[in-house]
Design a protein around this motif. Structure first.
Motif, PDB file in Angstrom:
ATOM      1  N   GLU A  89     -30.476  16.420 -42.125  1.00 32.46           N
ATOM      2  CA  GLU A  89     -30.393  15.230 -42.970  1.00 32.46           C
ATOM      3  C   GLU A  89     -29.441  14.199 -42.380  1.00 32.46           C
ATOM      4  O   GLU A  89     -29.731  12.996 -42.398  1.00 32.46           O
ATOM      5  CB  GLU A  89     -29.959  15.610 -44.384  1.00 32.46           C
ATOM      6  CG  GLU A  89     -31.052  16.282 -45.180  1.00 32.46           C
ATOM      7  CD  GLU A  89     -30.613  16.669 -46.581  1.00 32.46           C
ATOM      8  OE1 GLU A  89     -29.590  16.129 -47.067  1.00 32.46           O
ATOM      9  OE2 GLU A  89     -31.291  17.495 -47.191  1.00 32.46           O
ATOM     10  N   LYS A  90     -28.306  14.645 -41.848  1.00 34.09           N
ATOM     11  CA  LYS A  90     -27.361  13.719 -41.228  1.00 34.09           C
ATOM     12  C   LYS A  90     -27.997  13.013 -40.031  1.00 34.09           C
ATOM     13  O   LYS A  90     -27.814  11.811 -39.843  1.00 34.09           O
ATOM     14  CB  LYS A  90     -26.102  14.463 -40.777  1.00 34.09           C
ATOM     15  CG  LYS A  90     -25.169  14.829 -41.891  1.00 34.09           C
ATOM     16  CD  LYS A  90     -23.934  15.525 -41.350  1.00 34.09           C
ATOM     17  CE  LYS A  90     -22.981  15.911 -42.449  1.00 34.09           C
ATOM     18  NZ  LYS A  90     -21.795  16.612 -41.931  1.00 34.09           N
ATOM     19  N   THR A  91     -28.739  13.761 -39.234  1.00 36.12           N
ATOM     20  CA  THR A  91     -29.418  13.180 -38.076  1.00 36.12           C
ATOM     21  C   THR A  91     -30.461  12.170 -38.525  1.00 36.12           C
ATOM     22  O   THR A  91     -30.570  11.077 -37.945  1.00 36.12           O
ATOM     23  CB  THR A  91     -30.077  14.286 -37.224  1.00 36.12           C
ATOM     24  OG1 THR A  91     -29.072  15.225 -36.835  1.00 36.12           O
ATOM     25  CG2 THR A  91     -30.745  13.725 -35.998  1.00 36.12           C
ATOM     26  N   GLU A  92     -31.238  12.493 -39.546  1.00 35.42           N
ATOM     27  CA  GLU A  92     -32.253  11.565 -40.054  1.00 35.42           C
ATOM     28  C   GLU A  92     -31.619  10.293 -40.606  1.00 35.42           C
ATOM     29  O   GLU A  92     -32.119   9.184 -40.365  1.00 35.42           O
ATOM     30  CB  GLU A  92     -33.105  12.251 -41.130  1.00 35.42           C
ATOM     31  CG  GLU A  92     -34.041  13.299 -40.578  1.00 35.42           C
ATOM     32  CD  GLU A  92     -34.746  14.098 -41.665  1.00 35.42           C
ATOM     33  OE1 GLU A  92     -34.401  13.960 -42.861  1.00 35.42           O
ATOM     34  OE2 GLU A  92     -35.656  14.878 -41.306  1.00 35.42           O
ATOM     35  N   ILE A  93     -30.516  10.429 -41.313  1.00 37.87           N
ATOM     36  CA  ILE A  93     -29.824   9.260 -41.862  1.00 37.87           C
ATOM     37  C   ILE A  93     -29.291   8.388 -40.731  1.00 37.87           C
ATOM     38  O   ILE A  93     -29.421   7.155 -40.763  1.00 37.87           O
ATOM     39  CB  ILE A  93     -28.674   9.697 -42.805  1.00 37.87           C
ATOM     40  CG1 ILE A  93     -29.258  10.299 -44.094  1.00 37.87           C
ATOM     41  CG2 ILE A  93     -27.739   8.534 -43.116  1.00 37.87           C
ATOM     42  CD1 ILE A  93     -28.248  10.988 -44.973  1.00 37.87           C
ATOM     43  N   LYS A  94     -28.725   9.001 -39.719  1.00 37.30           N
ATOM     44  CA  LYS A  94     -28.210   8.246 -38.578  1.00 37.30           C
ATOM     45  C   LYS A  94     -29.336   7.490 -37.873  1.00 37.30           C
ATOM     46  O   LYS A  94     -29.184   6.321 -37.521  1.00 37.30           O
ATOM     47  CB  LYS A  94     -27.515   9.182 -37.599  1.00 37.30           C
ATOM     48  CG  LYS A  94     -26.829   8.483 -36.464  1.00 37.30           C
ATOM     49  CD  LYS A  94     -26.072   9.460 -35.582  1.00 37.30           C
ATOM     50  CE  LYS A  94     -25.414   8.728 -34.433  1.00 37.30           C
ATOM     51  NZ  LYS A  94     -24.699   9.623 -33.548  1.00 37.30           N
TER      52      LYS A  94
ATOM     53  N   GLU B  24     -29.691   3.458 -37.484  1.00 40.87           N
ATOM     54  CA  GLU B  24     -29.851   2.828 -36.169  1.00 40.87           C
ATOM     55  C   GLU B  24     -31.116   1.979 -36.121  1.00 40.87           C
ATOM     56  O   GLU B  24     -31.116   0.884 -35.561  1.00 40.87           O
ATOM     57  CB  GLU B  24     -29.874   3.895 -35.069  1.00 40.87           C
ATOM     58  CG  GLU B  24     -28.530   4.534 -34.825  1.00 40.87           C
ATOM     59  CD  GLU B  24     -28.579   5.696 -33.849  1.00 40.87           C
ATOM     60  OE1 GLU B  24     -29.679   6.050 -33.355  1.00 40.87           O
ATOM     61  OE2 GLU B  24     -27.509   6.266 -33.583  1.00 40.87           O
ATOM     62  N   THR B  25     -32.191   2.472 -36.720  1.00 44.51           N
ATOM     63  CA  THR B  25     -33.449   1.715 -36.768  1.00 44.51           C
ATOM     64  C   THR B  25     -33.259   0.442 -37.587  1.00 44.51           C
ATOM     65  O   THR B  25     -33.708  -0.635 -37.190  1.00 44.51           O
ATOM     66  CB  THR B  25     -34.578   2.582 -37.372  1.00 44.51           C
ATOM     67  OG1 THR B  25     -34.707   3.764 -36.600  1.00 44.51           O
ATOM     68  CG2 THR B  25     -35.890   1.832 -37.409  1.00 44.51           C
ATOM     69  N   LYS B  26     -32.579   0.550 -38.700  1.00 43.27           N
ATOM     70  CA  LYS B  26     -32.322  -0.603 -39.559  1.00 43.27           C
ATOM     71  C   LYS B  26     -31.467  -1.626 -38.813  1.00 43.27           C
ATOM     72  O   LYS B  26     -31.742  -2.829 -38.844  1.00 43.27           O
ATOM     73  CB  LYS B  26     -31.629  -0.162 -40.848  1.00 43.27           C
ATOM     74  CG  LYS B  26     -31.385  -1.281 -41.824  1.00 43.27           C
ATOM     75  CD  LYS B  26     -30.730  -0.743 -43.082  1.00 43.27           C
ATOM     76  CE  LYS B  26     -30.443  -1.868 -44.052  1.00 43.27           C
ATOM     77  NZ  LYS B  26     -29.771  -1.378 -45.254  1.00 43.27           N
ATOM     78  N   SER B  27     -30.451  -1.155 -38.129  1.00 40.54           N
ATOM     79  CA  SER B  27     -29.571  -2.037 -37.357  1.00 40.54           C
ATOM     80  C   SER B  27     -30.343  -2.723 -36.243  1.00 40.54           C
ATOM     81  O   SER B  27     -30.180  -3.929 -35.994  1.00 40.54           O
ATOM     82  CB  SER B  27     -28.408  -1.234 -36.787  1.00 40.54           C
ATOM     83  OG  SER B  27     -27.621  -2.024 -35.953  1.00 40.54           O
ATOM     84  N   LEU B  28     -31.208  -1.990 -35.564  1.00 43.57           N
ATOM     85  CA  LEU B  28     -32.019  -2.539 -34.487  1.00 43.57           C
ATOM     86  C   LEU B  28     -32.996  -3.590 -35.018  1.00 43.57           C
ATOM     87  O   LEU B  28     -33.155  -4.659 -34.432  1.00 43.57           O
ATOM     88  CB  LEU B  28     -32.788  -1.415 -33.788  1.00 43.57           C
ATOM     89  CG  LEU B  28     -33.460  -1.731 -32.463  1.00 43.57           C
ATOM     90  CD1 LEU B  28     -32.432  -2.201 -31.449  1.00 43.57           C
ATOM     91  CD2 LEU B  28     -34.200  -0.520 -31.940  1.00 43.57           C
TER      92      LEU B  28
END
Length: 133
Positions: A114-119, A123-127
């Motif tokens: 879950e932590k990896t998916e959230i990260k 990152e996708t949102k930031s990109l």
């Protein structure tokens, strides 16, 4: 009444056994001694040396020794009140403790996923935000 109390002890006593076995064989606080044991397990000259050091790297194997210590500390016996009760209790405690450790391992794996998916989502949102700007 006595059997109910024994069963309660079985499930409660397996908790600290699982905790100790997991901590020694998985957690960062014991990383250096564990790495030493892994090295000695792989590079030991005799089979006895390799197997001895393997015991400190495997939660299942190590839980047998932790259980033995807890049996000596508590005098817990299961079903029979003589020496056979210690043997039955020992194997039952090891089994329950390993069920606990397996469940804990799965829980940690899910949390890590879950932590990896959230990260990745962040990152996708930031990109996407950078691309739109």
């Amino acid at each position: 009444m006595v059997i109910n109390l024994q069963i309660l002890w079985l499930f409660l006593l397996a908790l600290p056994i699982a905790c100790v076995a997991w901590t020694v064989t998985h957690e960062e606080v014991f990383r250096e001694p564990r790495e030493y044991c892994v090295n000695r397990c792989k590079k030991g000259r005799t089979i006895l040396e390799r197997k001895f050091f393997y015991l400190f790297t495997c939660e299942y194997c190590f839980s047998h020794y932790v259980t033995l210590v807890f049996l000596l500390l508590t005098g817990y016996k299961l079903l029979l009140m003589d020496w056979r009760g210690y043997i039955i209790a020992g194997f039952a405690l090891v089994w329950i403790a390993n069920v606990y450790m397996s469940l804990f391992g799965l829980l940690r794996q899910d949390i890590s996923k879950e932590k990896t998916e959230i990260k990745l989502m962040e990152e996708t949102k930031s990109l996407n935000t950078e691309i739109k700007s």
